[in-house]
Design a protein around this motif. Structure first.
Motif, PDB file in Angstrom:
ATOM      1  N   VAL A   1       0.947  -1.296  -0.033  1.00  0.00           N
ATOM      2  CA  VAL A   1      -0.005   0.084   0.016  1.00  0.00           C
ATOM      3  C   VAL A   1       0.852   1.262   0.023  1.00  0.00           C
ATOM      4  CG1 VAL A   1      -1.913   1.175   1.173  1.00  0.00           C
ATOM      5  CG2 VAL A   1      -1.884  -1.076   1.332  1.00  0.00           C
ATOM      6  N   LEU A   2       1.891   1.196   0.873  1.00  0.00           N
ATOM      7  CA  LEU A   2       2.716   2.251   1.006  1.00  0.00           C
ATOM      8  C   LEU A   2       4.277   1.932   0.279  1.00  0.00           C
ATOM      9  CD1 LEU A   2       2.107   3.797   4.515  1.00  0.00           C
ATOM     10  CD2 LEU A   2       0.983   4.367   2.300  1.00  0.00           C
ATOM     11  N   ASP A   3       4.639   2.816  -0.363  1.00  0.00           N
ATOM     12  CA  ASP A   3       5.850   2.644  -0.964  1.00  0.00           C
ATOM     13  C   ASP A   3       6.701   3.890  -1.107  1.00  0.00           C
ATOM     14  OD1 ASP A   3       8.038   1.516  -2.343  1.00  0.00           O
ATOM     15  OD2 ASP A   3       7.048   1.378  -4.341  1.00  0.00           O
ATOM     16  N   GLY A   4       7.115   4.501  -0.100  1.00  0.00           N
ATOM     17  CA  GLY A   4       7.717   5.688  -0.129  1.00  0.00           C
ATOM     18  C   GLY A   4       7.256   6.843   0.637  1.00  0.00           C
ATOM     19  N   VAL A   5       6.598   6.878   1.489  1.00  0.00           N
ATOM     20  CA  VAL A   5       5.667   8.140   2.061  1.00  0.00           C
ATOM     21  C   VAL A   5       6.827   8.861   2.969  1.00  0.00           C
ATOM     22  CG1 VAL A   5       3.903   8.908   3.463  1.00  0.00           C
ATOM     23  CG2 VAL A   5       3.594   7.182   1.985  1.00  0.00           C
ATOM     24  N   HIS A   6       6.879  10.140   2.520  1.00  0.00           N
ATOM     25  CA  HIS A   6       7.648  11.007   3.466  1.00  0.00           C
ATOM     26  C   HIS A   6       6.820  12.045   3.892  1.00  0.00           C
ATOM     27  CE1 HIS A   6      11.850  10.129   2.570  1.00  0.00           C
ATOM     28  NE2 HIS A   6      11.622   9.667   1.431  1.00  0.00           N
ATOM     29  N   LEU A   7       6.871  12.269   5.518  1.00  0.00           N
ATOM     30  CA  LEU A   7       5.900  13.019   5.957  1.00  0.00           C
ATOM     31  C   LEU A   7       6.461  13.818   7.311  1.00  0.00           C
ATOM     32  CD1 LEU A   7       2.825  14.003   6.266  1.00  0.00           C
ATOM     33  CD2 LEU A   7       2.493  11.872   7.398  1.00  0.00           C
TER      34      LEU A   7
ATOM     35  N   LEU B   1      -2.911  14.773   1.002  1.00  0.00           N
ATOM     36  CA  LEU B   1      -4.078  14.981   0.054  1.00  0.00           C
ATOM     37  C   LEU B   1      -3.837  13.773  -0.929  1.00  0.00           C
ATOM     38  CD1 LEU B   1      -6.154  16.916  -1.126  1.00  0.00           C
ATOM     39  CD2 LEU B   1      -4.432  17.917  -1.839  1.00  0.00           C
ATOM     40  N   GLY B   2      -4.988  13.247  -1.701  1.00  0.00           N
ATOM     41  CA  GLY B   2      -4.629  12.007  -2.469  1.00  0.00           C
ATOM     42  C   GLY B   2      -6.073  11.531  -2.598  1.00  0.00           C
ATOM     43  N   PRO B   3      -6.267  10.809  -3.837  1.00  0.00           N
ATOM     44  CA  PRO B   3      -7.392  10.148  -4.239  1.00  0.00           C
ATOM     45  C   PRO B   3      -7.681   9.082  -3.298  1.00  0.00           C
ATOM     46  CG  PRO B   3      -5.712   9.619  -5.898  1.00  0.00           C
ATOM     47  CD  PRO B   3      -4.951  10.588  -4.854  1.00  0.00           C
ATOM     48  N   ASN B   4      -8.855   8.540  -3.456  1.00  0.00           N
ATOM     49  CA  ASN B   4      -9.292   7.244  -2.363  1.00  0.00           C
ATOM     50  C   ASN B   4      -8.285   6.070  -3.141  1.00  0.00           C
ATOM     51  OD1 ASN B   4     -11.445   8.598  -1.235  1.00  0.00           O
ATOM     52  ND2 ASN B   4     -12.734   8.064  -3.037  1.00  0.00           N
ATOM     53  N   GLY B   5      -7.810   5.347  -1.980  1.00  0.00           N
ATOM     54  CA  GLY B   5      -6.944   4.409  -2.339  1.00  0.00           C
ATOM     55  C   GLY B   5      -5.329   4.921  -2.258  1.00  0.00           C
ATOM     56  N   ALA B   6      -5.178   6.037  -2.284  1.00  0.00           N
ATOM     57  CA  ALA B   6      -3.741   6.555  -2.419  1.00  0.00           C
ATOM     58  C   ALA B   6      -2.822   5.835  -1.421  1.00  0.00           C
ATOM     59  CB  ALA B   6      -3.595   8.033  -2.411  1.00  0.00           C
ATOM     60  N   GLY B   7      -3.542   5.521  -0.021  1.00  0.00           N
ATOM     61  CA  GLY B   7      -2.700   5.202   1.069  1.00  0.00           C
ATOM     62  C   GLY B   7      -2.554   6.207   2.216  1.00  0.00           C
ATOM     63  N   LYS B   8      -3.449   7.096   2.359  1.00  0.00           N
ATOM     64  CA  LYS B   8      -3.775   7.993   3.159  1.00  0.00           C
ATOM     65  C   LYS B   8      -4.031   7.279   4.674  1.00  0.00           C
ATOM     66  CE  LYS B   8      -7.066  10.514   1.265  1.00  0.00           C
ATOM     67  NZ  LYS B   8      -7.343   9.996   0.292  1.00  0.00           N
ATOM     68  N   THR B   9      -4.894   6.604   4.673  1.00  0.00           N
ATOM     69  CA  THR B   9      -5.439   5.908   5.818  1.00  0.00           C
ATOM     70  C   THR B   9      -4.137   5.039   6.434  1.00  0.00           C
ATOM     71  OG1 THR B   9      -7.605   6.035   5.382  1.00  0.00           O
ATOM     72  CG2 THR B   9      -7.203   4.655   7.080  1.00  0.00           C
ATOM     73  N   THR B  10      -3.508   4.293   5.413  1.00  0.00           N
ATOM     74  CA  THR B  10      -2.457   3.368   5.870  1.00  0.00           C
ATOM     75  C   THR B  10      -1.405   4.191   6.783  1.00  0.00           C
ATOM     76  OG1 THR B  10      -3.148   2.032   4.073  1.00  0.00           O
ATOM     77  CG2 THR B  10      -1.063   1.185   5.064  1.00  0.00           C
ATOM     78  N   THR B  11      -1.140   5.230   5.906  1.00  0.00           N
ATOM     79  CA  THR B  11       0.013   6.130   6.519  1.00  0.00           C
ATOM     80  C   THR B  11      -0.380   6.617   7.879  1.00  0.00           C
ATOM     81  OG1 THR B  11       0.418   7.183   4.142  1.00  0.00           O
ATOM     82  CG2 THR B  11       1.305   8.274   5.815  1.00  0.00           C
ATOM     83  N   LEU B  12      -1.554   7.093   8.059  1.00  0.00           N
ATOM     84  CA  LEU B  12      -1.980   7.512   9.531  1.00  0.00           C
ATOM     85  C   LEU B  12      -1.899   6.147  10.486  1.00  0.00           C
ATOM     86  CD1 LEU B  12      -4.934   9.785   9.339  1.00  0.00           C
ATOM     87  CD2 LEU B  12      -2.509  10.450   9.363  1.00  0.00           C
ATOM     88  N   ALA B  13      -2.317   4.881   9.978  1.00  0.00           N
ATOM     89  CA  ALA B  13      -2.212   3.857  10.688  1.00  0.00           C
ATOM     90  C   ALA B  13      -0.844   3.614  11.345  1.00  0.00           C
ATOM     91  CB  ALA B  13      -2.926   2.500  10.182  1.00  0.00           C
TER      92      ALA B  13
ATOM     93  N   LEU C   1      -0.881   1.825  14.819  1.00  0.00           N
ATOM     94  CA  LEU C   1      -1.748   0.732  14.639  1.00  0.00           C
ATOM     95  C   LEU C   1      -1.246  -0.434  13.700  1.00  0.00           C
ATOM     96  CD1 LEU C   1      -5.138   2.594  14.289  1.00  0.00           C
ATOM     97  CD2 LEU C   1      -4.548   1.148  16.243  1.00  0.00           C
ATOM     98  N   LEU C   2      -0.420   0.135  12.832  1.00  0.00           N
ATOM     99  CA  LEU C   2       0.126  -0.772  11.701  1.00  0.00           C
ATOM    100  C   LEU C   2       1.828  -0.520  11.819  1.00  0.00           C
ATOM    101  CD1 LEU C   2      -1.246  -2.422   9.694  1.00  0.00           C
ATOM    102  CD2 LEU C   2      -0.768  -0.670   8.092  1.00  0.00           C
ATOM    103  N   LYS C   3       2.596  -1.546  11.665  1.00  0.00           N
ATOM    104  CA  LYS C   3       3.980  -1.889  11.709  1.00  0.00           C
ATOM    105  C   LYS C   3       4.540  -1.656  10.489  1.00  0.00           C
ATOM    106  CE  LYS C   3       8.009  -3.974  13.645  1.00  0.00           C
ATOM    107  NZ  LYS C   3       8.601  -2.837  13.753  1.00  0.00           N
ATOM    108  N   PRO C   4       5.034  -0.818   9.779  1.00  0.00           N
ATOM    109  CA  PRO C   4       5.602  -0.819   8.712  1.00  0.00           C
ATOM    110  C   PRO C   4       6.532  -1.603   8.337  1.00  0.00           C
ATOM    111  CG  PRO C   4       6.147   1.387   9.579  1.00  0.00           C
ATOM    112  CD  PRO C   4       5.258   0.420  10.461  1.00  0.00           C
ATOM    113  N   ASN C   5       6.634  -2.114   6.962  1.00  0.00           N
ATOM    114  CA  ASN C   5       7.769  -3.230   6.834  1.00  0.00           C
ATOM    115  C   ASN C   5       8.957  -2.626   6.554  1.00  0.00           C
ATOM    116  OD1 ASN C   5       5.009  -3.504   5.095  1.00  0.00           O
ATOM    117  ND2 ASN C   5       5.535  -5.544   5.844  1.00  0.00           N
ATOM    118  N   GLY C   6       9.146  -1.147   6.296  1.00  0.00           N
ATOM    119  CA  GLY C   6      10.366  -0.589   6.338  1.00  0.00           C
ATOM    120  C   GLY C   6      10.277   0.835   6.761  1.00  0.00           C
TER     121      GLY C   6
END
Lengths: 247, 303
Positions: free
Chosen positions: B17-23, B34-46, B51-56
C-alpha cells in the motif's frame, strides 16, 4: 502535558463498561441467563439424566454452570468483540491510553463479572430446586470455572478476530447449541456411543462439564480435565495472538 | 515532530500500500495528506498512530516509535478514525465520559458536547445518528484526552455545511492552541481552507509537498504562474503552443494552458480553436488550485 489514568483504573473502567454492555443486550441476557435456567428446569422435570447415579438436580446444576461459561465467554463476548472490530471500536480504543492489552483485560473482567451474576442466579435457582453441592468441592469448582472462562474466552477472541462478525454470530451460537446438546456439558459423555466418547473427552466443553461435576458431586479436583482446559487456553491464545486482526 | 521515512506497508491481503511516503508535521500547524481514494492516506496514518507496523522505514511520533510506545504516548495523541470507531449501542455522552476516564486530566465533557452541538442528540444511540453526527462524536472522542497531536481521517466526510463550519472552526482554534493536527482528505477545498502544509500522496508515495501557495504557484506546466485555463473539447487535437504557451491534454478531452495569461493568449487560443474546427464544450479559468496541481502531476482526477 496529557497523562494517562492509572492502569488499574483504565482496566476496571473498561471492565465495567463491557459488563454493562453485555447486561443491557437482550440477546445476550437470553443466552446467558434465560436459556440456562430453562435447561436447568428442563433437566429436573424430565428423566433425561436418570441413567446416572446422582440425583437429577445434582447432575444438572454443574452442567448448566458450565453452559453459562460457554454463553458468556464464547458466544456473548465473541459476538460483542466481532462487531466492535467491524465498527473500528477496537482500533479506536487501542489508540487511547487503554491500549490493546487494556482492552483484553477489560474483556476478561467483564466475562468474570457476568459469570458471577450467572452463578448467583443459576446456582440460586438450583438450590431452590433442591441442589446439594458437595461443600468440599466449591473451591475446586471456582478454579475450574475460571479455567473454563479462560479457555472459552480465548476461543471466542480467536473466532471474533479472524472471521466476519456475522460469521462469528453464526459460529458461536451454533457451537453453543452443539456443545450443549453433544459436547459433554449437560450430559456426561459416558452416555454416548463408544466411537465418540474418546474424542468428546478432548473437547473443552466436556472437560469443563466433567470438572464441575467431579467438584460439585464428588468434591474432587479433576486434574485431567483441568489440563485439557489449560491446553485449549494456551492453543487458542497463541492462535489469537498470531491471527487476530484488529480491523 | 513526526517523520515518516520512506515507509512501506502491506495491507491485510499483503498488497503493497505504501511505497515511500515522506511526511513531517509540526505543532501549531495543520498538515494535510491529500490524495485520491486508495492512495494510502489511511494506511499512512495507521503507521503514524502505531496501529500498523510498516515493513520498512522509520516512524517517530513525539520522538517515540508509536508501535512500541505505551499509554504515556497514547495519552498525548487523539485519533479520529475514518470509520468513526464508535460502539453502536451506546449513547454519545456516556461513551465520551468513558473515554475521558482513561486520562488523568481530560477535557470537560459537557463543554466539548456543547461546543460540538452533541447535546441535540445526546440521548440517541450512536447507531441511529446521521453520518455527520457520528463524525462529531468521533471528533469529541479524539479530543477528550486533551491531546498534543490530533489525527483526523477524513474529518469532513458526511458533514452537512453547518457542522462542517463548526468542525473547521474548532480545528483552526485547536491549531492556535498549539496542537499539531494531521488530517487526510480527498477534498481540495478542505486542504486549501485548513492546511498550513500539504503532502500530496498518490499510489502510496508522496508525490509533492509544500504550503498551499507554494504548491499552486511553483509547479506544473508553466512554473511560476498563477492562472490556469482549462477547456473541454474532442480528444486528441494537436493544439501545440499558443502565443508561446503549451496546450496540454491532461486527460483525454480536457486541455489546460497555464501561465501569465493575457488577453493576447485568449485571442490566439480562439484562433487555434477555429483552425482545428473545435468548439469547446466548457471553458474555465481560475487561479491554479491544488486540484490542478494534482491533475498535472498524476494525470488523474482527485475524486
Amino acid at each position: 502535558m496529557s497523562a494517562p489514568a492509572p492502569l488499574a483504573r483504565r482496566v476496571l473502567l473498561q471492565g465495567r463498561y463491557e459488563t454493562l454492555a453485555m447486561l443491557r443486550n437482550g440477546e445476550q441476557l437470553l443466552i446467558a441467563i434465560i436459556l440456562p435456567l430453562m435447561a436447568l428446569v428442563g433437566l429436573v422435570v424430565t428423566p433425561l439424566l436418570d441413567t446416572f447415579t446422582a440425583s437429577r438436580i445434582d447432575l444438572a446444576a454443574p452442567g448448566v454452570l458450565a453452559l453459562c461459561t460457554v454463553s458468556t465467554a464464547l458466544t456473548g463476548q465473541g459476538i460483542a468483540t466481532g462487531f466492535d472490530r467491524r465498527y473500528g471500536v477496537l482500533r479506536f480504543l487501542s489508540t487511547t491510553p487503554l491500549g490493546q492489552s487494556g482492552l483484553i483485560l477489560g474483556k476478561i473482567i467483564a466475562v468474570l463479572s457476568v459469570m458471577t451474576i450467572q452463578v448467583a442466579v443459576v446456582g440460586g435457582a438450583a438450590l431452590l430446586l433442591g441442589w446439594q453441592p458437595a461443600a468440599g468441592g466449591l473451591l475446586a469448582a471456582l478454579v475450574q470455572l475460571v479455567l473454563g472462562a479462560a479457555a472459552f474466552t480465548s476461543l471466542g477472541l480467536l473466532i471474533a478476530g479472524t472471521v466476519r462478525p456475522e460469521a462469528t454470530l453464526a459460529i458461536t451460537n451454533l457451537l453453543w447449541v452443539l456443545l450443549a446438546a453433544a459436547g459433554g456439558i449437560l450430559f456426561p459423555v459416558a452416555s454416548w456411543p463408544d466411537v465418540y466418547e474418546p474424542v468428546a473427552h478432548l473437547l473443552p466443553s466436556t472437560a469443563l462439564g466433567d470438572a464441575l461435576r467431579s467438584a460439585l458431586i464428588e468434591a474432587q479436583f479433576n486434574v485431567l480435565a483441568s489440563v485439557i482446559l489449560l491446553a485449549w487456553t494456551v492453543l487458542a491464545s497463541l492462535a489469537a495472538i498470531r491471527w487476530f486482526k484488529w480491523s | 515532530m513526526k517523520d515518516l521515512g520512506p515507509v512501506e506497508a502491506l495491507d491485510n491481503k499483503m498488497v503493497r500500500v505504501l511505497d515511500g511516503v515522506h511526511l513531517r508535521a509540526h505543532p501549531g500547524e495543520v498538515t494535510a495528506l491529500l490524495g485520491p481514494n486508495g492512495a494510502g492516506k489511511t494506511t499512512t496514518l495507521a503507521c503514524a498512530q502505531g496501529l500498523l507496523k510498516p515493513n520498512g522505514g522509520t516512524v517517530r511520533l513525539l520522538g517515540q516509535d508509536p508501535h512500541q510506545a505505551g499509554a504515556g504516548l497514547r495519552s498525548r495523541v487523539g485519533v479520529m478514525l475514518q470509520e468513526g470507531g464508535l460502539p453502536q449501542a451506546v449513547r454519545p455522552v456516556p461513551l465520551l465520559r468513558h473515554v475521558a476516564g482513561m486520562y488523568a486530566q481530560p477535557r470537560n465533557v459537557d463543554e466539548l458536547v456543547a461546543r460540538l452541538g452533541i447535546n441535540a442528540f445526546a440521548n440517541t444511540p450512536i447507531r441511529r445518528l446521521s453520518g455527520g453526527q457520528k463524525q462529531r462524536v468521533a471528533l469529541a472522542a479524539a479530543l477528550v484526552g486533551n491531546p498534543e497531536v490530533l489525527f483526523l481521517d477524513e474529518p469532513s466526510a458526511g458533514l452537512d455545511p453547518q457542522s462542517r463550519s463548526v468542525v473547521f472552526e474548532l480545528i483552526q482554534e485547536l491549531r492556535s492552541e498549539g496542537l499539531g493536527i494531521i488530517l487526510t482528505t480527498h477534498l481540495m477545498d478542505d486542504a486549501q481552507r485548513l492546511a498550513d502544509y500539504v503532502f500530496i500522496i498518490d499510489a502510496g508515495r508522496t508525490v509533492l509537498h509544500g504550503t498551499v501557495p507554494e504548491l499552486t504557484a511553483a509547479t506544473g506546466p508553466g512554473t511560476g504562474t498563477d492562472r490556469l485555463l482549462t477547456f473541454e473539447a474532442r480528444p486528441g487535437v494537436p493544439f501545440g503552443t499558443v502565443a508561446g504557451l503549451e496546450v496540454t491534454e491532461t486527460v483525454p478531452g480536457r486541455y489546460s494552458l497555464a501561465g501569465p495569461l493575457t488577453p493576447a493568449h485568449l485571442q490566439a487560443l480562439a484562433a487555434a480553436w477555429a483552425a482545428h474546427s473545435v468548439m469547446p464544450s466548457a471553458i474555465h479559468m481560475a487561479p491554479r488550485s491544488l486540484e490542478d496541481v494534482f491533475l498535472d502531476i498524476s494525470g488523474k482526477e482527485l475524486r
